[in-house]
Design a protein around this motif. Structure first.
Motif, mmCIF file in Angstrom:
data_model
loop_
_atom_site.group_PDB
_atom_site.id
_atom_site.type_symbol
_atom_site.label_atom_id
_atom_site.label_comp_id
_atom_site.label_asym_id
_atom_site.label_seq_id
_atom_site.Cartn_x
_atom_site.Cartn_y
_atom_site.Cartn_z
ATOM 1 N N CYS A 22 13.324 -8.545 1.280
ATOM 2 C CA CYS A 22 12.263 -8.916 0.348
ATOM 3 C C CYS A 22 12.629 -10.265 -0.238
ATOM 4 O O CYS A 22 13.666 -10.399 -0.891
ATOM 5 N N ARG A 45 3.046 7.210 -3.820
ATOM 6 C CA ARG A 45 4.175 6.294 -3.701
ATOM 7 C C ARG A 45 5.372 6.878 -4.431
ATOM 8 O O ARG A 45 5.239 7.419 -5.530
ATOM 9 N N TYR A 95 7.566 -0.762 0.019
ATOM 10 C CA TYR A 95 7.179 -1.840 -0.874
ATOM 11 C C TYR A 95 8.377 -2.313 -1.681
ATOM 12 O O TYR A 95 9.165 -1.518 -2.198
ATOM 13 N N CYS A 96 8.455 -3.602 -1.817
ATOM 14 C CA CYS A 96 9.424 -4.229 -2.702
ATOM 15 C C CYS A 96 8.741 -4.454 -4.050
ATOM 16 O O CYS A 96 7.552 -4.801 -4.101
ATOM 17 N N ALA A 97 9.479 -4.256 -5.119
ATOM 18 C CA ALA A 97 8.894 -4.428 -6.449
ATOM 19 C C ALA A 97 9.904 -5.060 -7.385
ATOM 20 O O ALA A 97 11.115 -4.841 -7.257
ATOM 21 N N TYR A 106 7.818 -1.868 -13.239
ATOM 22 C CA TYR A 106 7.707 -2.851 -12.161
ATOM 23 C C TYR A 106 6.311 -3.464 -12.193
ATOM 24 O O TYR A 106 5.313 -2.735 -12.197
ATOM 25 N N ASN A 108 5.605 -6.629 -10.356
ATOM 26 C CA ASN A 108 5.377 -7.500 -9.205
ATOM 27 C C ASN A 108 5.607 -6.668 -7.953
ATOM 28 O O ASN A 108 6.650 -6.033 -7.814
ATOM 29 N N TRP A 109 4.638 -6.728 -7.043
ATOM 30 C CA TRP A 109 4.720 -5.898 -5.850
ATOM 31 C C TRP A 109 4.453 -6.730 -4.605
ATOM 32 O O TRP A 109 3.620 -7.633 -4.607
#
Length: 119
Positions: A22, A45, A95-97, A106, A108-109
């Protein structure tokens, strides 16, 4: 605005490994923490792993402990997820967060990267 872009997903056989990356870009990137989440079809999720940006403390979901390793490269503004001993249950969009300073969660995704584990 910070942009997070995941890469490294793909198709792998059960027992295999993948390494997700990421990369963060945009304005100055100094999160409180970075995390990986995943969502399988028809499911909510779920949390996978996280790392405190400053001290490097890591946290894992029970389902991935001992198999997954999260790490970060502070100067490159990157976070990684090494996934070993993969099983079909690990199939999901990952997903990166990021959690910004002052944010309660969190905020920002990334867009996600597909991981498919065949049996």
């Amino acid at each position: 605005q910070v942009q997070l872009v995941e890469s490294g997903g793909g198709l792998v056989q059960a027992g295999g490994s993948l390494r997700l990356s990421c990369a963060a870009s945009g304005r100055t990137f100094t999160p409180v923490a970075m995390g990986w989440f995943r969502q399988a079809p028809g499911q909510e999720r779920e949390f996978v792993a996280s790392i405190r940006w400053s001290g490097g403390t890591t946290y894992y979901a029970d389902s991935v402990k001992g198999r997954f390793t999260i790490s970060r490269h502070r100067t490159q503004n990157a976070v990684y997820l090494q996934m070993n001993s993969l099983t079909p249950d690990d199939t999901a969009v990952y997903y990166c967060a990021g959690q910004a300073v002052g944010a309660a969660r969190y905020n920002n995704w990334g867009q996600g990267t597909q991981v498919t584990v065949s049996s």
